[in-house]
Write a protein that holds these residues in place. Sequence first.
Motif, mmCIF file in Angstrom:
data_model
loop_
_atom_site.group_PDB
_atom_site.id
_atom_site.type_symbol
_atom_site.label_atom_id
_atom_site.label_comp_id
_atom_site.label_asym_id
_atom_site.label_seq_id
_atom_site.Cartn_x
_atom_site.Cartn_y
_atom_site.Cartn_z
ATOM 1 N N THR A 39 0.964 -1.252 -0.038
ATOM 2 C CA THR A 39 -0.015 0.037 -0.105
ATOM 3 C C THR A 39 0.744 1.278 -0.017
ATOM 4 O O THR A 39 1.786 1.096 0.612
ATOM 5 N N THR A 41 0.312 5.376 0.714
ATOM 6 C CA THR A 41 -0.614 6.376 0.779
ATOM 7 C C THR A 41 -0.024 7.769 0.440
ATOM 8 O O THR A 41 1.343 8.194 1.012
ATOM 9 N N THR A 46 -4.841 6.322 -0.625
ATOM 10 C CA THR A 46 -4.441 5.266 -0.442
ATOM 11 C C THR A 46 -4.679 4.133 -1.675
ATOM 12 O O THR A 46 -5.731 3.812 -2.267
#
Length: 142
Positions: A39, A41, A46
């Motif tokens: 992931t 952000t 995100t």
Amino acid sequence: MNANNIADPVQLALSFLERVWGPSHDLNAIDELMTEDYTITTGGATITGRNEFKEWVRTFQQKLADAITVSHETIRSEAGDRVISRWICSGKNNGIFGLPADGRNVAFTGIAIWSVRDNRLAACWVERSALELYQKIKHDHS
């Protein structure tokens, strides 16, 4: 997680910047360097998953032609499960931030904080001077 089970996070981060954000733009390196559930952000959003991240990078690199990111400093956490990089990204404006493409050279600074899991980069939080670059490009087009 003990540091002996973690790949050198500095080398992972620098390899990512060199291979994915260097001149070769080797997006396949993402499969090697990131976890499948990676992931990131950035900019209040995100992106989840290695394939989604790869597509995000591809799109970003189309809007910032010849994008190159150079790390100016990398710091490893004592535990070895985090790395921080202070960098500068530059390229040619090809419609970055939805602004008119004019082909001129632009650059912005940023800081990335990665976590490391299973000898791969697992998550990243990025802060970048996008607003300042947006305002500069917009002002120059006014």
